[in-house]
Design an enzyme around this catalytic site. Sequence first.
Site, PDB file in Angstrom:
ATOM      1  N   CYS A 170       0.838  -1.200   0.000  1.00 46.72           N
ATOM      2  CA  CYS A 170       0.000   0.000   0.000  1.00 46.72           C
ATOM      3  C   CYS A 170       0.874   1.251   0.000  1.00 46.72           C
ATOM      4  O   CYS A 170       1.518   1.555  -0.990  1.00 46.72           O
ATOM      5  CB  CYS A 170      -0.956  -0.036   1.198  1.00 46.72           C
ATOM      6  SG  CYS A 170      -2.330   1.129   1.047  1.00 46.72           S
ATOM      7  N   HIS A 219      -3.567  -5.456   0.995  1.00 45.21           N
ATOM      8  CA  HIS A 219      -2.884  -5.701   2.273  1.00 45.21           C
ATOM      9  C   HIS A 219      -2.826  -7.190   2.615  1.00 45.21           C
ATOM     10  O   HIS A 219      -3.749  -7.693   3.271  1.00 45.21           O
ATOM     11  CB  HIS A 219      -3.631  -4.988   3.399  1.00 45.21           C
ATOM     12  CG  HIS A 219      -3.443  -3.510   3.413  1.00 45.21           C
ATOM     13  ND1 HIS A 219      -2.395  -2.908   4.064  1.00 45.21           N
ATOM     14  CD2 HIS A 219      -4.157  -2.506   2.861  1.00 45.21           C
ATOM     15  CE1 HIS A 219      -2.477  -1.587   3.924  1.00 45.21           C
ATOM     16  NE2 HIS A 219      -3.540  -1.320   3.186  1.00 45.21           N
ATOM     17  N   GLU A 231      -1.116  -8.569   4.930  1.00 42.29           N
ATOM     18  CA  GLU A 231      -1.039  -8.761   6.397  1.00 42.29           C
ATOM     19  C   GLU A 231      -2.410  -8.691   7.048  1.00 42.29           C
ATOM     20  O   GLU A 231      -2.553  -9.010   8.222  1.00 42.29           O
ATOM     21  CB  GLU A 231      -0.073  -7.744   7.010  1.00 42.29           C
ATOM     22  CG  GLU A 231      -0.631  -6.350   7.275  1.00 42.29           C
ATOM     23  CD  GLU A 231      -0.834  -5.489   6.030  1.00 42.29           C
ATOM     24  OE1 GLU A 231      -0.634  -6.001   4.906  1.00 42.29           O
ATOM     25  OE2 GLU A 231      -1.201  -4.305   6.182  1.00 42.29           O
TER      26      GLU A 231
END
Lengths: 259, 977
Positions: A96, A224, A226
């Site tokens: 990002c 994302h 994660e």
Amino acid sequence: MATPKALVLRAAGVNCDRETQFALRQAGFESARVHVFRLMENPSALAEYQFLVIPGGFSYGDDVAAGKILANQMLHNLAGALNEFVAAGKLILGICNGFQVLLKSGLLPWAKVSTDCAGAEVTLAWNDRGRFEDRWIHLRSDSEKCVFLPAGEIVALPIAHGEGKFVPRDDRTLGKLRDGDQVALRYVDAGGNSGKYPVNPNGSIDDIAGICDPSGRVMGLMPHPERFVDVTHHPQWTRRNVTRADGQLFFRRAFEYLR
Amino acid sequence: MTHRVEVRIRQGFGDPHAEGVLHQIRELGIDSVSAVRSARLFFLIGELSADDAGRVGRELLADPVTEQFTLSGCDANGASVIEVHLKGGVMDPVAASAERAVRGMGLGIESVRTGRRYELDFVAGIQESVSGEQQQQLLDKIATKLLANPVIEDIHFSSYTPPEVHGGSYELCVTEVPIRELDDESLEKLSSDNEMFLNAAEMRAIRDHYRTLGREPKDVELEMIAQTWSEHCGHKTFRSNVRVRNRAGEVVQEIPNLIKNTVFKVTQELDKPWCLNVFEDNAGVIEFDDDWAVCFKVETHNHPSAIEPYGGAATGIGGVVRDPIGTGLGAQPVANTDVFCFGPPDMPLDDVPKGVLHPRRVMRGVVGGVRDYGNRMGIPTVNGAVYFDEKYLGNPLVYCGTVGLLPKNKCRKRTPDPGDAIICLGGRTGRDGIHGATFSSGELTHVHETQFSHAVQIGNAITEKKMLDTILQAREQGLYSCITDCGAGGLSSAVGEMGEHIGAEVHLDRVPLKYAGLSYAEIWISEAQERMVLAVPQENVGKILKIFADEDVEATVIGHYGSRGTGVPPVEDAHATLRLFYEGQPVGELDLRFLHDGCPRPTKEAVWEKIEKFSPLPVLKGDCNETLLKIFAAPNVASKEWIIRQYDHEVQGGSAVKPLVGASEDGPGDAAVIRPVLDSRKGVVISCGMNPKLGELDPYQSALHAVDEALRNAVAVGGNLERTAILDNFCWGNCNKPDRMGSFVQAAKGCYDAAIAYSTPFVSGKDSLNNEFQTASGETIAIPPTLLISAISVIDDVSRCVTADAKEAGNHLFLLGRTGCAMGGSHYLIVENVESGNDVPQVDLQTNIRVMRAIQSAIEAGAVRACHDLSEGGLAVAAGEMAFSGALGVEMDLSAVPTGGASVPDAAKLFAEDAGRFLIEVSPDKYDAFLRLVADCPVGEVGKVTDTGRIVISGDDVGIDLPIDQAKAAWQETFDW
């Protein structure tokens, strides 16, 4: 062999560092969150790590432009250390805001940190809809060389950004990236086919969500990974049996590669 | 010199912002503008060559791919120009970052300013057909209604470069304010001339105090008293004694200290061992697990948001985020909530009263402010609500909440030790926000917009984020003994509270300033954002200052606690005194006991007596499809996806149940669930409840409904009632008026009764009164009595949670809870334009707690596939939402709706809004188990989930048969902005 070490870069306004570190540890990494000022004081400290992750957030508020100020700090203070890191065959992942930083510092698309060319060929512009958006999308992995995901894989991940529209300077630049097998990720629907908004959530040219450098070891992406390392992260886990947390793949593959 | 750098999008690349502006110009009803182009303006001020400026443009400001820049400006090519420049002294985060970045490039620069430029093309032929004056009026309208807020911004209709300003200076001049000889009238004049908002009794108490002291007060002392005694900081009304009369004027009840006898009393009586720190700190703290605690605080930022929606809401969220940071020894914020009340979004522009911004603009600004601050801080905004009513036109409400996570052994702060250094941390102090606390304690008028613009401020989220990052490091190392935030009242309130028992000495000239020229009094009371105050033992000062310096966070020792100087043995001071100095000169001295206990506690007059007035019974016959579609489209019910998606609701990686759910991830969720500790399965459920319409009709019942709804929402996703705490936020009109106070007392009583019945303690709360607006014609508009209840529930395993979307055709649908005939305040009446009586549905606390406990055990047992609470719009809306969220259908029969034996018309079964009801989906294999678990509840098997894609509900005399797509479209169109 020693456990691979990952450095999660912090700076004012970076805000996905804790969960990124969690994902790295889950995948087996030893990891540390290090402020960019500490690296600027001692750039050689970077050499102790095998994996550099620039996490998401709003570095310096995204004031001026997303990722721009952190990228400038890297350009002006860490160019040597970063270029050596890349030359040593290590891995870099920008998520990002981290992707924006990689582009604006020159680490993508050509893995070269230099003021002469940084940011000159591709950029991430404002979403077509002109505003920040948080939603889940699907991605197809299209690169044979990208270390972080096998080609052909389809994964679900969330995006959360305002400036994520991938824009190459011109068709020639886009052609170079395609020919070099550097288009790592494209926005697709669950079946793997391209489509209009919201399948392509920001108007990215050629549906591009992430790219890698010519070696496949430096990668940046807007979504994302994660944020999908537990099945309960998925927006539909209460509807059906979600068995795989797709975001884990990125960190596991990096771990396998370095181990 | 000043270089003007204009950055604009290159031809061939889209400019979504300019397109957005064009779209909004059309919304204003102006269709003569054909195109808009925009440019970002940067003014580089300092000894820079043109080459240097060019380098800054190239390497920093303009994107090499999509943008270009000029130093000379662009020819507007006949377009009309509107430039918007921030007024001097207004916080400009972009300029601050750009300044640092330019210095980082090795260039000397004094400062940077920014602006925005718009170039508007008019439809061909227009220019000839309208006069220059008319066109200018149009531009004025676009500029003031859309592009700029004159409170913080200047508008120019041609290229403008701001002049270089050189900072003013300040020469010490200690001001005394004679008060000892004043009579009541002069005291009140002094109060209003100085924006103190204190009444005669309070002013007399101050006068008498100074008579005793035998001197006149200094200006800074009066300012501090006014701030501490303000409604905003002191909650005078809620703590006052109340005399309640009926309409005949007879006293029916006397209540000493209202809050102690309602909200506080709940918590005291329930005495839950898992309530770790309640009502005493900046947020209420409850246990999470053996190592961790969570805290929750909800605040309002109404008045500033009315005047500058973006800045007001951003600093609202910024302010409430600092509450958990300043709770115990510091919590890490893990989730935000936001609840808004606005005027009708579709109101014609000309109907909006003078001095009031259009609700649509307020809403856009408020959402933008919460988005930009919360997203930048990296705190997920996970739960909220929006409510619309004409009475919020002049007084929009902005509630912001933050949940924090902190180590259990750090959830209480200590009193600072005498000698501890006072460290002021974070943002610099400026003139912004002066008199915010007193301002928010008064009524708004149509002239407030200009009069109180200094109370408005712009936030800088990154300053706060940096501060948070470093505070957590200092906390881990145990370097400070106490921490609190600078909120309303600034340093004055923060230092005054921390030093309440031991006093303090502060050197105001040491406080870092944004610009020179502030007086000592302004420094002391400024409410500039992003600041915290720490008490640090002298031996840790060096260490802690290094932590802050290492990450570029400004921290300054401005004095010490205790009134006896450093190095004096630590004894509790009998006279906790605050002493203020400027350049070594004493400029103020206050007895902190007088400050905190000296405010007279008057008895408030309240009037309340309910006069029964019944709503007409629904007269519906036959097909109710249209009514249901109208309710789906009603702003209170319609999808808020437009807002939700602008917030990052997943950052920090703990999201377990999102605000949007279902097969297309766009259905309404009842509550959010997060896992704040990433390696634990435990979760926190966050929900809210509010119903202002009922507040107007029956404030007591409305409080029961609000508590019930907050808990219903939490239980619907899997909340644990045994570990649920609630928060109260009262937003009311002027409670000096007995009828407002009457409804306030009713609602407070409702809070007590509901919370005791449901066994859920209050752990924190706040009130915002005087939400009234005086129009130019002298008419006063008060907001509806608006009580927000927020709930937080700790659960053992998030994988047990359920969502509201229908899951599988063939599953059974059960309705739990009783439905009655009362339609007062219902959305059915609102959309059918029928005047409501005050026959609001009565909440059956004893039955409802049984129902909620039964559902909790059914969810824990895995017997529930989907669960949706019934709220606005009743059963029909809940069933429809369940169906379209699951991309399935429902088929239901109203004869199975539980009514407790009462005869209830079918229309009420469809649309009544009784509390305590849930629609539940159960798979066939859990059918028996489920029924066993809910055996002692009112329950009816009302139908089944189908795969027809239709909402089918049949009764004896009414029915609904709608495709889910049509229902969903109606629900989504209202806010498809």
